[in-house]
Design an enzyme around this catalytic site. Sequence first.
Site, PDB file in Angstrom:
ATOM      1  N   CYS A   2      36.963  40.534  36.823  1.00  0.00           N
ATOM      2  CA  CYS A   2      38.199  40.219  37.170  1.00  0.00           C
ATOM      3  C   CYS A   2      38.832  41.540  37.465  1.00  0.00           C
ATOM      4  O   CYS A   2      38.353  42.731  37.086  1.00  0.00           O
ATOM      5  CB  CYS A   2      38.705  39.571  35.970  1.00  0.00           C
ATOM      6  SG  CYS A   2      38.158  38.055  35.521  1.00  0.00           S
ATOM      7  N   GLY A  28      38.471  39.097  41.987  1.00  0.00           N
ATOM      8  CA  GLY A  28      38.539  37.860  41.634  1.00  0.00           C
ATOM      9  C   GLY A  28      39.598  36.735  42.314  1.00  0.00           C
ATOM     10  O   GLY A  28      40.661  37.460  42.594  1.00  0.00           O
ATOM     11  N   ASN A 101      38.663  41.801  31.388  1.00  0.00           N
ATOM     12  CA  ASN A 101      37.691  41.504  32.249  1.00  0.00           C
ATOM     13  C   ASN A 101      36.426  41.833  31.635  1.00  0.00           C
ATOM     14  O   ASN A 101      36.532  42.930  30.660  1.00  0.00           O
ATOM     15  CB  ASN A 101      38.042  42.893  33.282  1.00  0.00           C
ATOM     16  CG  ASN A 101      36.752  43.225  34.213  1.00  0.00           C
ATOM     17  OD1 ASN A 101      36.659  44.347  34.502  1.00  0.00           O
ATOM     18  ND2 ASN A 101      36.021  42.064  34.724  1.00  0.00           N
ATOM     19  N   GLY A 102      35.658  40.878  31.878  1.00  0.00           N
ATOM     20  CA  GLY A 102      34.344  41.142  31.165  1.00  0.00           C
ATOM     21  C   GLY A 102      33.981  39.828  30.564  1.00  0.00           C
ATOM     22  O   GLY A 102      34.320  38.534  31.053  1.00  0.00           O
ATOM     23  N   TYR A 255      28.143  46.865  44.421  1.00  0.00           N
ATOM     24  CA  TYR A 255      28.693  45.708  44.989  1.00  0.00           C
ATOM     25  C   TYR A 255      30.361  45.703  44.766  1.00  0.00           C
ATOM     26  O   TYR A 255      31.198  45.340  45.622  1.00  0.00           O
ATOM     27  CB  TYR A 255      27.993  44.349  44.648  1.00  0.00           C
ATOM     28  CG  TYR A 255      28.875  43.182  45.306  1.00  0.00           C
ATOM     29  CD1 TYR A 255      29.102  42.902  46.539  1.00  0.00           C
ATOM     30  CD2 TYR A 255      29.372  42.140  44.255  1.00  0.00           C
ATOM     31  CE1 TYR A 255      29.832  41.714  47.100  1.00  0.00           C
ATOM     32  CE2 TYR A 255      29.964  41.071  44.655  1.00  0.00           C
ATOM     33  CZ  TYR A 255      30.420  40.850  46.050  1.00  0.00           C
ATOM     34  OH  TYR A 255      31.215  39.903  46.287  1.00  0.00           O
TER      35      TYR A 255
HETATM   36  O1  LIG Z   1      22.093  37.251  47.738  1.00  0.00           O
HETATM   37  P1  LIG Z   1      23.552  36.726  47.872  1.00  0.00           P
HETATM   38  O2  LIG Z   1      23.625  35.861  46.613  1.00  0.00           O
HETATM   39  O3  LIG Z   1      24.150  36.155  49.152  1.00  0.00           O
HETATM   40  O4  LIG Z   1      24.481  37.878  47.544  1.00  0.00           O
HETATM   41  C1  LIG Z   1      24.565  39.139  47.834  1.00  0.00           C
HETATM   42  C2  LIG Z   1      25.713  39.286  48.985  1.00  0.00           C
HETATM   43  O5  LIG Z   1      27.026  38.749  48.586  1.00  0.00           O
HETATM   44  C3  LIG Z   1      27.749  39.930  48.385  1.00  0.00           C
HETATM   45  O6  LIG Z   1      28.763  39.538  49.635  1.00  0.00           O
HETATM   46  P2  LIG Z   1      30.165  39.124  49.835  1.00  0.00           P
HETATM   47  O7  LIG Z   1      30.335  38.285  50.976  1.00  0.00           O
HETATM   48  O8  LIG Z   1      30.444  38.516  48.286  1.00  0.00           O
HETATM   49  O9  LIG Z   1      31.092  40.554  49.921  1.00  0.00           O
HETATM   50  P3  LIG Z   1      31.303  41.751  50.826  1.00  0.00           P
HETATM   51  O10 LIG Z   1      31.982  41.246  52.405  1.00  0.00           O
HETATM   52  O11 LIG Z   1      31.964  42.694  50.081  1.00  0.00           O
HETATM   53  O12 LIG Z   1      29.951  42.389  51.312  1.00  0.00           O
HETATM   54  C4  LIG Z   1      26.854  41.138  48.841  1.00  0.00           C
HETATM   55  O13 LIG Z   1      27.535  42.257  49.331  1.00  0.00           O
HETATM   56  C5  LIG Z   1      25.558  40.631  49.428  1.00  0.00           C
HETATM   57  O14 LIG Z   1      25.950  40.563  50.708  1.00  0.00           O
HETATM   58  N1  LIG Z   2      34.886  38.167  35.394  1.00  0.00           N
HETATM   59  C1  LIG Z   2      35.658  38.274  34.385  1.00  0.00           C
HETATM   60  O1  LIG Z   2      36.077  39.393  33.770  1.00  0.00           O
HETATM   61  C2  LIG Z   2      36.026  36.924  33.799  1.00  0.00           C
HETATM   62  C3  LIG Z   2      36.915  36.962  32.374  1.00  0.00           C
HETATM   63  C4  LIG Z   2      36.633  35.999  31.511  1.00  0.00           C
HETATM   64  N2  LIG Z   2      35.283  36.003  30.990  1.00  0.00           N
HETATM   65  C5  LIG Z   2      36.938  34.755  32.235  1.00  0.00           C
HETATM   66  O2  LIG Z   2      36.043  34.055  32.595  1.00  0.00           O
HETATM   67  O3  LIG Z   2      37.842  34.217  32.604  1.00  0.00           O
HETATM   68 MG   LIG Z   3      28.021  41.336  51.339  1.00  0.00          MG
END
Ligand SMILES: O=P(O)(O)OC[C@H]1O[C@H](OP(=O)(O)OP(=O)(O)O)[C@H](O)[C@@H]1O
Ligand SMILES: NC(=O)CC[C@H](N)C(=O)O
Ligand SMILES: [Mg+2]
Length: 490
Positions: A2, A28, A101-102, A255
């Site tokens: 988040c 998020g 967040n967490g 990422y």
């Molecule tokens: O193997 P997967 O389960 O598909 O997850 C990995 C992918 O998901 C994310 O991209 P995303 O589209 O979320 O965001 P981005 O546009 O920042 O790359 C990440 O960058 C990879 O491309």
């Molecule tokens: N990704 C997060 O940081 C989530 C915060 C919290 N555990 C929730 O589920 O709302």
């Molecule tokens: Mg991606």
Amino acid sequence: MCGIVGIVGTTEVAAALYDGLTVLQHRGQDAAGIATANGTQLRVHKGNGLVRDVFDAKAMALLEGRVGIAHCRYPTAGSEGSDEAQPFYVNSPYGIALAHNGNLVNTDALRREVFEQDRRNVNTESDSEVLLNVFAHELDTQKALTPDSVFRAIEGVNRRAKGGYAVVATVLGLGLVAFRDPHGIRPLVLGRRNTDAGIEYAIASESVALDILGFERMRDVAPGEAIVVTARGEIHARICAQDPQNFPCIFEYVYFARPDSMMDEISVHKARMRMGVALGEKILRQRPDHDIDVVIPIPDTSRDAALEIANLLGVKYREGFIKNRYVGRTFIMPGQGERAKSVKRKLNPIPLEFKNRVVLLVDDSIVRGTTSKQIVQMARDAGARKVYLASAAPPVRYPNIYGIDMPSSEELVAHGRTEKEIEELLGCDWLIYQELKDLEAAVAGPKFPGRKFDSSCFSGEYVTGIEPGYFERIQQLRSDEAKKKRRLAS
Ligand SMILES: O=P(O)(O)OC[C@H]1O[C@H](OP(=O)(O)OP(=O)(O)O)[C@H](O)[C@@H]1O
Ligand SMILES: NC(=O)CC[C@H](N)C(=O)O
Ligand SMILES: [Mg+2]
């Protein structure tokens, strides 16, 4: 993961909190909320959706006050329902709103403790609401409301809570409180801005939020550290944990975070470039006479690494996939069906970059394999002669339990599979992964050699320790299958 922000201003803060949230939206996309403290009243507005959908002019006008916090949510516990959007609020003691967040890893035990010993009801399945109640109870046991008593309360929280947590909270009658877990797993950064009326402070998940709000980045909040900024703008800081250690989550660099953020003194952009160099070197070691014609990133996050690989291999870098900018990040979507559909809606190839070429596709990570499986096929359909795939992170084989929603190892494409088996499953002609030691060295960079990270989803080692039966339980609660059942039932 988040996004969180907290501000103590010399004027109204709601608009700045809103702007801060919009640059943390990548952390998020499910829900958003803001709480402001106006003298004796806490105002909260929250709901499901993107930041721009949750707030309208009327809601913003109600958010009065010079102290406030904000949150955008990617759920890791409980449901995706609007009642679990944050910030959470308790009226006693004083009136506290909190954004987290967490993810806690002892939520069940804490929930029982909070009910049986602290006599507090937690009304949702959210770990964050449990955390708020632990903080509220610990503060309630203090005699007065001062920075000192807040620090003692947070010492109590740090003794009881286990997991990843970066928190901003506002306590009526005091101001802004922020704290980071004793392993520093989740990020938190402090900034300041000079105005004619005095100094304003902001605390956020990523420094990019400070940048766009015009705050100067002062420093990261240290592991186990708590900060109190009073409504009058006085700042107090203290380490509230015994033997804190720094294990920032390496997946932030891979990422999660924006490349224009600095996290624990490391530039995310530079870390990603170094990941590219390390992976390019591995490619050259394994295939010094490679036949790659072109390097193509899978946008967005892999771009920094892909460009460095192309430079190192001495081949062309080309944008072969065009991303629909109106589709969000697919990885942080809640269900597999939606994730799979979105990849197609999101990325479309430019065939002339593929036709009769040997292409090296680069992604930052391969988690469930949703993206790469479809992209490899798209590259073939666009006429590629051979499709190679490189991942700037090692195979993700273990659950992440500190704030990234990959709780079920069964859903991870690399779990229980060899690299050869994954290569076959994804349908590529060659699959090459980063080594974990190279990833860690790339993120640490020349300034912090040997630095430690929480790399649990790659290594299976969990810095907080885990209770027996924990993984089985979260698998039951949070697998895609379980989430689907919950959605259908609600
Ligand atoms: O193997 P997967 O389960 O598909 O997850 C990995 C992918 O998901 C994310 O991209 P995303 O589209 O979320 O965001 P981005 O546009 O920042 O790359 C990440 O960058 C990879 O491309
Ligand atoms: N990704 C997060 O940081 C989530 C915060 C919290 N555990 C929730 O589920 O709302
Ligand atoms: Mg991606």
